[in-house]
Design a protein around this motif. Structure first.
Motif, PDB file in Angstrom:
ATOM      1  N   GLY A  30      53.204  51.231  12.999  1.00  0.00           N
ATOM      2  CA  GLY A  30      52.701  50.513  14.169  1.00  0.00           C
ATOM      3  C   GLY A  30      53.191  49.082  14.269  1.00  0.00           C
ATOM      4  O   GLY A  30      54.031  48.629  13.474  1.00  0.00           O
ATOM      5  N   SER A  31      52.626  48.362  15.222  1.00  0.00           N
ATOM      6  CA  SER A  31      53.001  46.974  15.513  1.00  0.00           C
ATOM      7  C   SER A  31      53.084  46.142  14.241  1.00  0.00           C
ATOM      8  O   SER A  31      52.094  46.025  13.503  1.00  0.00           O
ATOM      9  N   GLY A  32      54.255  45.595  13.972  1.00  0.00           N
ATOM     10  CA  GLY A  32      54.447  44.698  12.839  1.00  0.00           C
ATOM     11  C   GLY A  32      54.490  45.390  11.490  1.00  0.00           C
ATOM     12  O   GLY A  32      54.632  44.727  10.462  1.00  0.00           O
ATOM     13  N   PHE A  83      56.122  54.889  20.732  1.00  0.00           N
ATOM     14  CA  PHE A  83      56.009  54.812  22.192  1.00  0.00           C
ATOM     15  C   PHE A  83      54.529  54.761  22.557  1.00  0.00           C
ATOM     16  O   PHE A  83      53.705  55.368  21.879  1.00  0.00           O
ATOM     17  N   HIS A  84      54.234  54.021  23.616  1.00  0.00           N
ATOM     18  CA  HIS A  84      52.844  53.896  24.058  1.00  0.00           C
ATOM     19  C   HIS A  84      52.713  54.405  25.488  1.00  0.00           C
ATOM     20  O   HIS A  84      53.621  54.247  26.299  1.00  0.00           O
ATOM     21  N   TYR A  85      51.560  54.918  25.782  1.00  0.00           N
ATOM     22  CA  TYR A  85      51.217  55.417  27.123  1.00  0.00           C
ATOM     23  C   TYR A  85      51.362  54.290  28.157  1.00  0.00           C
ATOM     24  O   TYR A  85      51.881  54.489  29.245  1.00  0.00           O
ATOM     25  N   TYR A  86      50.932  53.058  27.763  1.00  0.00           N
ATOM     26  CA  TYR A  86      50.957  51.937  28.722  1.00  0.00           C
ATOM     27  C   TYR A  86      52.370  51.483  29.057  1.00  0.00           C
ATOM     28  O   TYR A  86      52.573  50.704  29.994  1.00  0.00           O
ATOM     29  N   GLU A  87      53.363  51.963  28.280  1.00  0.00           N
ATOM     30  CA  GLU A  87      54.754  51.611  28.614  1.00  0.00           C
ATOM     31  C   GLU A  87      55.248  52.454  29.799  1.00  0.00           C
ATOM     32  O   GLU A  87      56.371  52.280  30.251  1.00  0.00           O
ATOM     33  N   ASN A 113      48.690  51.743  12.478  1.00  0.00           N
ATOM     34  CA  ASN A 113      48.607  50.931  13.688  1.00  0.00           C
ATOM     35  C   ASN A 113      47.972  49.578  13.400  1.00  0.00           C
ATOM     36  O   ASN A 113      47.354  49.375  12.355  1.00  0.00           O
ATOM     37  N   ALA A 114      48.165  48.692  14.355  1.00  0.00           N
ATOM     38  CA  ALA A 114      47.421  47.430  14.391  1.00  0.00           C
ATOM     39  C   ALA A 114      46.220  47.689  15.287  1.00  0.00           C
ATOM     40  O   ALA A 114      46.356  48.336  16.331  1.00  0.00           O
ATOM     41  N   ALA A 115      45.055  47.201  14.890  1.00  0.00           N
ATOM     42  CA  ALA A 115      43.851  47.510  15.667  1.00  0.00           C
ATOM     43  C   ALA A 115      42.887  46.331  15.639  1.00  0.00           C
ATOM     44  O   ALA A 115      42.907  45.501  14.730  1.00  0.00           O
ATOM     45  N   THR A 192      45.836  46.245  28.862  1.00  0.00           N
ATOM     46  CA  THR A 192      44.863  45.154  28.719  1.00  0.00           C
ATOM     47  C   THR A 192      44.137  45.339  27.398  1.00  0.00           C
ATOM     48  O   THR A 192      43.862  46.469  26.983  1.00  0.00           O
ATOM     49  N   TYR A 193      43.830  44.244  26.730  1.00  0.00           N
ATOM     50  CA  TYR A 193      42.855  44.335  25.651  1.00  0.00           C
ATOM     51  C   TYR A 193      41.511  44.637  26.323  1.00  0.00           C
ATOM     52  O   TYR A 193      41.344  44.467  27.537  1.00  0.00           O
ATOM     53  N   GLU A 194      40.568  45.066  25.533  1.00  0.00           N
ATOM     54  CA  GLU A 194      39.289  45.487  26.080  1.00  0.00           C
ATOM     55  C   GLU A 194      38.482  44.260  26.546  1.00  0.00           C
ATOM     56  O   GLU A 194      38.745  43.134  26.137  1.00  0.00           O
ATOM     57  N   MET A 212      45.611  51.008  21.067  1.00  0.00           N
ATOM     58  CA  MET A 212      46.236  51.626  22.245  1.00  0.00           C
ATOM     59  C   MET A 212      47.262  52.686  21.838  1.00  0.00           C
ATOM     60  O   MET A 212      48.273  52.877  22.513  1.00  0.00           O
ATOM     61  N   SER A 213      47.041  53.302  20.696  1.00  0.00           N
ATOM     62  CA  SER A 213      48.014  54.311  20.239  1.00  0.00           C
ATOM     63  C   SER A 213      47.287  55.379  19.436  1.00  0.00           C
ATOM     64  O   SER A 213      46.083  55.552  19.566  1.00  0.00           O
ATOM     65  N   THR A 214      48.014  56.103  18.652  1.00  0.00           N
ATOM     66  CA  THR A 214      47.530  56.963  17.560  1.00  0.00           C
ATOM     67  C   THR A 214      46.810  58.250  17.981  1.00  0.00           C
ATOM     68  O   THR A 214      47.152  59.329  17.483  1.00  0.00           O
ATOM     69  N   ASN A 246      45.600  37.906  21.550  1.00  0.00           N
ATOM     70  CA  ASN A 246      47.000  37.961  21.985  1.00  0.00           C
ATOM     71  C   ASN A 246      47.853  38.700  20.956  1.00  0.00           C
ATOM     72  O   ASN A 246      47.503  38.767  19.774  1.00  0.00           O
ATOM     73  N   HIS A 247      48.983  39.229  21.427  1.00  0.00           N
ATOM     74  CA  HIS A 247      49.824  40.088  20.586  1.00  0.00           C
ATOM     75  C   HIS A 247      50.514  39.297  19.475  1.00  0.00           C
ATOM     76  O   HIS A 247      50.816  39.855  18.422  1.00  0.00           O
ATOM     77  N   ALA A 248      50.758  37.986  19.715  1.00  0.00           N
ATOM     78  CA  ALA A 248      51.401  37.169  18.669  1.00  0.00           C
ATOM     79  C   ALA A 248      50.500  37.136  17.430  1.00  0.00           C
ATOM     80  O   ALA A 248      50.980  37.261  16.290  1.00  0.00           O
TER      81      ALA A 248
HETATM   82  O1  LIG Z   1      48.992  50.670  17.924  1.00  0.00           O
HETATM   83  P1  LIG Z   1      50.158  49.807  17.637  1.00  0.00           P
HETATM   84  O2  LIG Z   1      51.428  50.400  18.136  1.00  0.00           O
HETATM   85  O3  LIG Z   1      50.266  49.441  16.172  1.00  0.00           O
HETATM   86  O4  LIG Z   1      49.981  48.425  18.455  1.00  0.00           O
HETATM   87  C1  LIG Z   1      48.777  47.782  18.824  1.00  0.00           C
HETATM   88  O5  LIG Z   1      49.143  46.460  19.109  1.00  0.00           O
HETATM   89  C2  LIG Z   1      49.440  46.328  20.519  1.00  0.00           C
HETATM   90  C3  LIG Z   1      48.549  45.264  21.108  1.00  0.00           C
HETATM   91  O6  LIG Z   1      48.610  44.053  20.432  1.00  0.00           O
HETATM   92  C4  LIG Z   1      49.153  47.673  21.152  1.00  0.00           C
HETATM   93  O7  LIG Z   1      50.329  48.426  21.285  1.00  0.00           O
HETATM   94  C5  LIG Z   1      48.212  48.285  20.136  1.00  0.00           C
HETATM   95  O8  LIG Z   1      48.160  49.698  20.222  1.00  0.00           O
END
Ligand SMILES: O=P(O)(O)O[C@H]1O[C@H](CO)[C@@H](O)[C@H]1O
Length: 272
Positions: A30-32, A83-87, A113-115, A192-194, A212-214, A246-248
Motif C-alpha cells: 500500500g501507500s508508502g 489500483f484504487h476505485y477512486y482512480e 495498506n495505510a489506514a 475524500t477522507y471521511e 480506501m482499498s483492500t 492529508n496524504h503527505a
Molecule cells: O490503501 P492504500 O493504497 O495503502 O492508501 C491509502 O492512502 C490513501 C489516502 O491517503 C488512499 O489510497 C488510502 O486507501
C-alpha cells in the motif's frame, strides 16, 4: 466483452515470457509501503504500464511496478502500489492483479495498506493485523456474471482473513517484541477522507481502521480460494480525532515505520 479467463491467459502468457514462474504468495504493497519489494532476491521488475490489461498507478507513494522473485524463501509476486476505485477504475480492474496472482499459482496473498485509526487506543505508526473487514465502498467486484471456473457465485466471507495466518503473525510479532494491534478495516470508496460524523458511525459499526482499498482485493481472493493475511499501517488518527488529514502525512508515517513493517512481513512470510 472478453471473458476474464481469456484476458488472464494473455496477461499470464506475457508475464511468463518475461521470466515469471510459479508464485506462492501475492503481495500488495500500500501507500508508502512499496519498499519491501526492493528486498526481493533475483528480482524481475515490470512496470504496470507494460502488463496487458493492467491499469496504471496514479497515487503518490505507489511506484507502479510488479516485482517477482524470492522473499523469505518464498516465490512472491509483489505489487509496488495498487489500483484504487477512486482512480476511476471498475472494481474488476482494481482486483485484476489478484486474479493474475491466482492464475500464476499463488495460494495466498498478503495485503497491506495505510489506514486511519478509528480505535481510540491506536496511535499513528501502529501496525494493525486485519482480522475482518466491512465493505462500505458501495460496490463489489463480483457483481456481474459469475465465471464458475473462477469461484462460486456466493463466496463465504466467514474466514476471509485466514485465522491461522493471524495466529502466526501475532506469534512472530510477539517473538520480536513488536507491538501489533488487531482489528476490523472498513473500506470506503474515497477519494475524500471521511467526515468526523462518518468516523463516529464507523466506530459504532465496529471499525478499528478506515481506508480506501483492500476490501475488494480480499473479496476476489476469497472468491479465488486464496488465503489472506492483511496488515494496516495506522498512518493517522481518523477524521475528527486530529485537526486535519492529508496524504503527505500518510506517506511520512509509513516512512517512519517502514523498517518495522518490512521486518514483520518478512519474518511472518518465512513462517507461513
Ligand atoms: O490503501 P492504500 O493504497 O495503502 O492508501 C491509502 O492512502 C490513501 C489516502 O491517503 C488512499 O489510497 C488510502 O486507501
Amino acid at each position: 466483452m472478453a471473458k476474464l479467463s481469456e484476458l488472464l491467459k494473455e496477461t499470464t502468457t506475457f508475464l511468463k515470457e518475461k521470466g515469471i514462474g510459479e508464485v506462492d504468495f501475492g503481495l500488495i504493497l500500500g501507500s508508502g509501503l512499496g519498499e519491501l519489494a526492493d528486498e526481493v532476491e533475483d528480482a524481475i521488475a515490470i512496470p504496470f504500464s507494460e502488463v496487458p490489461h493492467f491499469a496504471v498507478s496514479t497515487v503518490v507513494g505507489h511506484a507502479g511496478k510488479l516485482v517477482y522473485g524470492t522473499l523469505s524463501g518464498k516465490k512472491v509476486l509483489a505489487m509496488q502500489g495498487r489500483f484504487h476505485y477512486y482512480e476511476g477504475h471498475s472494481m474488476q480492474k482494481v482486483t485484476y492483479p489478484v486474479r493474475v496472482m491466482s492464475a500464476l499459482g499463488a495460494h495466498s496473498i498478503i495485503v497491506t495498506n495505510a489506514a486511519g485509526g478509528v480505535n481510540e487506543n491506536f496511535i499513528p505508526g501502529n501496525l494493525m493485523l486485519i482480522t475482518d473487514h466491512i465493505n462500505f465502498t458501495g460496490d463489489n467486484p463480483l457483481i456481474g456474471e459469475n465465471e464458475d471456473e473462477m469461484g462460486p457465485r456466493f463466496p463465504d466471507m466467514s474466514h476471509a482473513y485466514t485465522p491461522e495466518y493471524c495466529e502466526v503473525t501475532k506469534k512472530v510479532a510477539n517473538a520480536q517484541n513488536m507491538s501489533l494491534q488487531e482489528g476490523v478495516y472498513m473500506g470506503y470508496s474515497g477519494p475524500t477522507y471521511e467526515t468526523p460524523a462518518e468516523i463516529r458511525m464507523s466506530r459504532v459499526m465496529g471499525a478499528d481502521a478506515v481506508g480506501m482499498s483492500t476490501v475488494s482485493e480480499v473479496i476476489v481472493a476469497a472468491h479465488s480460494g486464496m488465503k489472506v493475511l492483511g496488515i494496516s499501517c495506522i498512518t493517522n488518527l481518523a477524521a475528527g480525532m486530529q485537526s486535519s488529514l492529508n496524504h503527505a502525512e500518510v506517506v511520512e508515517t509509513t516512512e517512519r515505520v517502514k523498517a518495522q513493517f518490512k521486518e514483520l512481513v518478512k519474518a511472518t512470510l518465512a513462517e507461513l
